[in-house]
Design a protein around this motif. Sequence first.
Motif, PDB file in Angstrom:
ATOM      1  N   LEU A  52       2.092  41.856   0.491  1.00  0.00           N
ATOM      2  CA  LEU A  52       2.261  43.100   1.237  1.00  0.00           C
ATOM      3  C   LEU A  52       1.055  44.016   1.050  1.00  0.00           C
ATOM      4  O   LEU A  52       0.554  44.610   2.015  1.00  0.00           O
ATOM      5  N   THR A  53       0.566  44.121  -0.174  1.00  0.00           N
ATOM      6  CA  THR A  53      -0.620  44.947  -0.447  1.00  0.00           C
ATOM      7  C   THR A  53      -1.816  44.446   0.327  1.00  0.00           C
ATOM      8  O   THR A  53      -2.563  45.228   0.941  1.00  0.00           O
ATOM      9  N   SER A  54      -2.017  43.123   0.317  1.00  0.00           N
ATOM     10  CA  SER A  54      -3.126  42.524   1.062  1.00  0.00           C
ATOM     11  C   SER A  54      -2.994  42.794   2.555  1.00  0.00           C
ATOM     12  O   SER A  54      -3.976  43.088   3.235  1.00  0.00           O
ATOM     13  N   TYR A  55      -1.768  42.728   3.053  1.00  0.00           N
ATOM     14  CA  TYR A  55      -1.515  42.968   4.478  1.00  0.00           C
ATOM     15  C   TYR A  55      -1.914  44.394   4.854  1.00  0.00           C
ATOM     16  O   TYR A  55      -2.563  44.616   5.884  1.00  0.00           O
ATOM     17  N   ILE A  86       9.898  46.102  -0.882  1.00  0.00           N
ATOM     18  CA  ILE A  86       9.004  45.192  -0.147  1.00  0.00           C
ATOM     19  C   ILE A  86       9.574  44.907   1.233  1.00  0.00           C
ATOM     20  O   ILE A  86       8.856  44.925   2.250  1.00  0.00           O
ATOM     21  N   PHE A  87      10.883  44.680   1.275  1.00  0.00           N
ATOM     22  CA  PHE A  87      11.534  44.405   2.556  1.00  0.00           C
ATOM     23  C   PHE A  87      11.444  45.622   3.483  1.00  0.00           C
ATOM     24  O   PHE A  87      11.106  45.492   4.665  1.00  0.00           O
ATOM     25  N   LEU A  88      11.731  46.819   2.954  1.00  0.00           N
ATOM     26  CA  LEU A  88      11.684  48.030   3.775  1.00  0.00           C
ATOM     27  C   LEU A  88      10.281  48.294   4.299  1.00  0.00           C
ATOM     28  O   LEU A  88      10.097  48.618   5.483  1.00  0.00           O
ATOM     29  N   TYR A 145       4.377  37.820  -6.027  1.00  0.00           N
ATOM     30  CA  TYR A 145       3.695  37.276  -4.848  1.00  0.00           C
ATOM     31  C   TYR A 145       3.971  38.137  -3.613  1.00  0.00           C
ATOM     32  O   TYR A 145       3.052  38.457  -2.846  1.00  0.00           O
ATOM     33  N   GLY A 146       5.252  38.518  -3.413  1.00  0.00           N
ATOM     34  CA  GLY A 146       5.605  39.332  -2.257  1.00  0.00           C
ATOM     35  C   GLY A 146       4.895  40.669  -2.268  1.00  0.00           C
ATOM     36  O   GLY A 146       4.391  41.134  -1.234  1.00  0.00           O
TER      37      GLY A 146
END
Length: 538
Positions: free
Chosen positions: A396-399, A21-23, A391-392
């Motif tokens: 990210l998927t929504s973004y 997620i961070f990458l 949640y993260g």
Amino acid sequence: MDQLLDRKEIKLSLLLISFSIFLISLGSISGSESTARSFYSTDSLFFANVFSELIKGYEEGNVFYGLRDWTWTPAFYLFPDLLLYFLLRLLAIPINASIEIVHLGYTILQWTFLFLSWNILFKRFLPKESNISFLYRISIWFVLGGLFILQSRFLPLFLPGFHTGTWCLLPISWALFFTLKKNKAYYALEFLLIFIAVLSDPLFLPSFLIPVLLYELFTKSSRIVKEPKLLIPDLMKWIPIVLGLFLGVKTYSLLVKNNTVFFPYRYFEKSIFGNFKLILDPSFWNSLSILFSSITGILWILSFGSVVLFFGLRKFRKDDEQSLNLDLFYLFSGVILPFFLILIAYVSEDTLPEKVPFRYLGILVPSLFGLLCILIKGRTLKIITFFIIIYGGSYLTSYIIQNKPLKIEYYPDWISCLDDLGRKNHWQRGMGGFWTSAPVRNFSKIGLVSDYYEPDLNIRPWQNTFRWYQLDRNYSFAILNELDEDVLSKTFGPGAHKEECPGAKIYVFSTKNVKEIENFILLKKADINSWKKNTGRE
């Protein structure tokens, strides 16, 4: 579920997902103009510019010649910022990696280093808890980092030259200080780390001392009053600290007076004590309400909420002295220290609290995170880790679904447009303001350069080198975002025209203005030479 989350392969999977997620969030930076503008700002490109000049010096036969005539920030940022960034740039040369790759690589290393350094302090107080909860805490940390980047929050924590190196070194220094049994090697390491840290960034001095002094006063004053003989061994452990701080400050004060690199602003030049009357100014206290309404203020509200929770839980955890001590120290470092830094900035620079950059308050994030890791542990920490990762990942998927592209290359439309004009008109050199010039120097694909100027066309001596202004190549264009068109017209005469680029207006010098441009360049060279002569830098 508790047993499931305790399985090693599950914990490693959670860490892998959170790191992913961070990458992936790093790929959102260049796709968001507002985030990219901050992430690749002139401040964050300072070391990139220095490295480029060092490479030119190397090509000219003397790498250190590239350091001549630089105008530096008040802090050296030698370690870890400068060392780590230059190492990454050197490693990038053989594989021809871009500046963006280096910046993103630095972000990964610094965010990881920040967690690991604070984990050293965590482990010093709570060794058993640290081993049990390490993978959960670092998983949450990477998800938080990804969310911060996706939301363009706290970006100074991910970049070189924004004091985050100090926030990384502080917990290691504190852990060494609080080590009970020390040999000579420990004392030598403690002295060396303190010396390097305060030399690299003098902000380290108050940041190290304030939490430690408060903690020592709070936890040991009554015991020392009862047993005065304990005062001597307590004072002895301060010897490497005092020596490191003293020699670091003295060395800094000597180095900033050198004749190679110029420091327009220096720490320790004036005493702040004469300015404490500014605290009585109503504007100081009125501005606090603005601070507390900002995102930083929200963090502080959470911090103070943790304070209340901490003291509320004390009576239920009287036998857990180590946790209580670490809680207390986190409160001093994450709540009291930032307030002191705001106070110091106000009385020394007359800067209102809401105008103090977040870079000075970045310690809020790891301190508050550490505090919450103490208050939330065991089964609750495991479950929270699981849901934060969910949640993260969802965020990210929504973004990504919202048509926000993920990419590495940073090539904004206005620089692309400027490059097109440069190719068409055979440009090489231009002028601009502080915030527009560095991105041109680093991201132009045809090698355009732009020199920093004030609106009145005076040189801005900040994070640049006077070598830029001593080239014989004429100016072809000016970026008007931070310059005054009327001043340009009066200085160089009529005949110029303007070109429109997305988010930037380009002032194109007329071929009839060649003589005026040459005279302007000669005048700037004369001003620089006169200044160097008057300051003994020739």
